[in-house]
Design a protein around this motif. Structure first.
Motif, PDB file in Angstrom:
ATOM      1  N   THR A 115       0.832  -1.203   0.000  1.00  0.00           N
ATOM      2  CA  THR A 115       0.000   0.000   0.000  1.00  0.00           C
ATOM      3  C   THR A 115       0.868   1.255   0.000  1.00  0.00           C
ATOM      4  OG1 THR A 115      -1.720  -1.217   1.184  1.00  0.00           O
ATOM      5  CG2 THR A 115      -1.841   1.185   1.292  1.00  0.00           C
ATOM      6  N   PHE A 116       0.420   2.236  -0.779  1.00  0.00           N
ATOM      7  CA  PHE A 116       1.119   3.516  -0.889  1.00  0.00           C
ATOM      8  C   PHE A 116       0.103   4.630  -0.687  1.00  0.00           C
ATOM      9  CE2 PHE A 116       3.311   0.316  -3.281  1.00  0.00           C
ATOM     10  CZ  PHE A 116       4.629   0.468  -2.872  1.00  0.00           C
ATOM     11  N   ILE A 117       0.413   5.534   0.222  1.00  0.00           N
ATOM     12  CA  ILE A 117      -0.467   6.662   0.528  1.00  0.00           C
ATOM     13  C   ILE A 117       0.216   7.920   0.001  1.00  0.00           C
ATOM     14  CG2 ILE A 117      -1.578   8.005   2.371  1.00  0.00           C
ATOM     15  CD1 ILE A 117      -1.312   5.432   4.139  1.00  0.00           C
ATOM     16  N   HIS A 118      -0.553   8.754  -0.715  1.00  0.00           N
ATOM     17  CA  HIS A 118       0.053   9.979  -1.238  1.00  0.00           C
ATOM     18  C   HIS A 118       0.622  10.793  -0.081  1.00  0.00           C
ATOM     19  CE1 HIS A 118       0.341  14.095  -2.860  1.00  0.00           C
ATOM     20  NE2 HIS A 118       0.991  13.400  -3.782  1.00  0.00           N
ATOM     21  N   ASN A 119       1.834  11.323  -0.290  1.00  0.00           N
ATOM     22  CA  ASN A 119       2.545  11.989   0.795  1.00  0.00           C
ATOM     23  C   ASN A 119       1.865  13.256   1.326  1.00  0.00           C
ATOM     24  OD1 ASN A 119       3.255  13.486  -1.430  1.00  0.00           O
ATOM     25  ND2 ASN A 119       5.420  12.933  -1.373  1.00  0.00           N
ATOM     26  N   SER A 120       0.867  13.790   0.635  1.00  0.00           N
ATOM     27  CA  SER A 120       0.146  14.958   1.176  1.00  0.00           C
ATOM     28  C   SER A 120      -0.593  14.584   2.458  1.00  0.00           C
ATOM     29  CB  SER A 120      -0.840  15.521   0.148  1.00  0.00           C
ATOM     30  OG  SER A 120      -1.877  14.597  -0.106  1.00  0.00           O
ATOM     31  N   ALA A 121      -0.895  13.306   2.654  1.00  0.00           N
ATOM     32  CA  ALA A 121      -1.594  12.852   3.863  1.00  0.00           C
ATOM     33  C   ALA A 121      -0.781  13.155   5.116  1.00  0.00           C
ATOM     34  CB  ALA A 121      -1.886  11.355   3.783  1.00  0.00           C
ATOM     35  N   ALA A 154       4.248   8.225  -0.531  1.00  0.00           N
ATOM     36  CA  ALA A 154       4.959   8.437  -1.792  1.00  0.00           C
ATOM     37  C   ALA A 154       4.212   9.466  -2.634  1.00  0.00           C
ATOM     38  CB  ALA A 154       5.075   7.117  -2.558  1.00  0.00           C
ATOM     39  N   ASP A 155       4.941  10.083  -3.569  1.00  0.00           N
ATOM     40  CA  ASP A 155       4.335  11.027  -4.501  1.00  0.00           C
ATOM     41  C   ASP A 155       3.808  10.210  -5.686  1.00  0.00           C
ATOM     42  OD1 ASP A 155       3.485  13.147  -5.964  1.00  0.00           O
ATOM     43  OD2 ASP A 155       5.493  13.909  -6.426  1.00  0.00           O
ATOM     44  N   ILE A 156       2.505   9.995  -5.718  1.00  0.00           N
ATOM     45  CA  ILE A 156       1.911   9.095  -6.726  1.00  0.00           C
ATOM     46  C   ILE A 156       0.758   9.732  -7.486  1.00  0.00           C
ATOM     47  CG2 ILE A 156       2.612   6.878  -5.723  1.00  0.00           C
ATOM     48  CD1 ILE A 156      -0.066   6.854  -4.165  1.00  0.00           C
ATOM     49  N   ILE A 157       0.707  11.066  -7.534  1.00  0.00           N
ATOM     50  CA  ILE A 157      -0.384  11.696  -8.273  1.00  0.00           C
ATOM     51  C   ILE A 157       0.121  12.471  -9.476  1.00  0.00           C
ATOM     52  CG2 ILE A 157      -1.937  11.864  -6.277  1.00  0.00           C
ATOM     53  CD1 ILE A 157      -1.245  14.901  -6.185  1.00  0.00           C
ATOM     54  N   VAL A 158      -0.793  12.754 -10.392  1.00  0.00           N
ATOM     55  CA  VAL A 158      -0.499  13.524 -11.590  1.00  0.00           C
ATOM     56  C   VAL A 158      -0.311  14.978 -11.189  1.00  0.00           C
ATOM     57  CG1 VAL A 158      -1.438  14.308 -13.802  1.00  0.00           C
ATOM     58  CG2 VAL A 158      -1.867  11.971 -13.042  1.00  0.00           C
ATOM     59  N   HIS A 159       0.763  15.584 -11.610  1.00  0.00           N
ATOM     60  CA  HIS A 159       1.013  17.009 -11.348  1.00  0.00           C
ATOM     61  C   HIS A 159       0.822  17.766 -12.651  1.00  0.00           C
ATOM     62  CE1 HIS A 159       2.532  16.389  -7.297  1.00  0.00           C
ATOM     63  NE2 HIS A 159       3.138  15.312  -7.755  1.00  0.00           N
ATOM     64  N   GLU A 160       0.165  18.909 -12.554  1.00  0.00           N
ATOM     65  CA  GLU A 160      -0.034  19.744 -13.738  1.00  0.00           C
ATOM     66  C   GLU A 160       1.326  20.264 -14.202  1.00  0.00           C
ATOM     67  OE1 GLU A 160      -3.046  20.030 -15.252  1.00  0.00           O
ATOM     68  OE2 GLU A 160      -3.699  18.654 -13.700  1.00  0.00           O
ATOM     69  N   ALA A 161       1.501  20.291 -15.510  1.00  0.00           N
ATOM     70  CA  ALA A 161       2.788  20.754 -16.060  1.00  0.00           C
ATOM     71  C   ALA A 161       2.915  22.261 -15.953  1.00  0.00           C
ATOM     72  CB  ALA A 161       2.908  20.335 -17.517  1.00  0.00           C
TER      73      ALA A 161
END
Length: 161
Positions: A115-121, A154-161
């Motif tokens: 399991t990986f939780i987005h680091n913003s949590a 972990a950083d696992i989300i789409v970031h806007e360019a």
């Protein structure tokens, strides 16, 4: 007064003596996380959805990401140590996790998947995740969620360019 029905997610938290708050809301079928947050009054940035993916190796992975974001599959594969990962088809959610779409919790699945939780949590004292059935949300400390699911941040989300 009806007896409170515990989900596997709640049983798992109880077993590990982890404090959580349960929020129930009226809902007959799947609604997305943004609508769930609206119904429960949970802050959007603290509300997370649970996504399940399968790697090239056939191993399943759980990704817990903010409800307003999308998982970045390349990055998710990288943190999972896979060449690639694909989200599982909706029709397979129950077979793999024991939960239904819209009620899939990172806690108490049939098996403990990596399991990986987005680091913003990590920025919050409390986050909101599915309680294990439609109409139930659990609010808990993200570090305790990570501990009980053996998750990594972990950083696992789409970031806007």
């Amino acid at each position: 007064m009806s007896k409170e029905v515990k989900t596997n997610a709640m049983r798992m938290l109880d077993k590990h003596h982890i404090r959580y708050d349960m929020i129930q809301y009226e809902c007959d079928e799947f609604i997305d996380g943004l609508h769930t947050a609206e119904k429960t009054g949970a802050p959007v940035e603290q509300s997370f959805k649970t996504l399940v993916a399968q790697g090239k190796s056939k191993q399943y992975y759980v990704f817990v990401v903010p409800i307003a974001e999308e998982v970045q599959l390349k990055q998710a594969a990288k943190v999972a140590g896979e060449k690639s990962v694909e989200l599982i088809p909706v029709k397979e959610i129950t077979k793999i996790t024991g939960y239904v779409r819209g009620g899939c919790s990172p806690l108490g699945m049939k098996k403990l998947f990596p399991t990986f939780i987005h680091n913003s949590a990590e920025n919050f004292d409390k986050i909101y995740v599915s309680g294990g059935r439609i109409g139930t949300t659990i609010c808990l400390d993200p570090k305790e969620l990570a501990e009980v699911t053996r998750a990594q941040f972990a950083d696992i989300i789409v970031h806007e360019a």
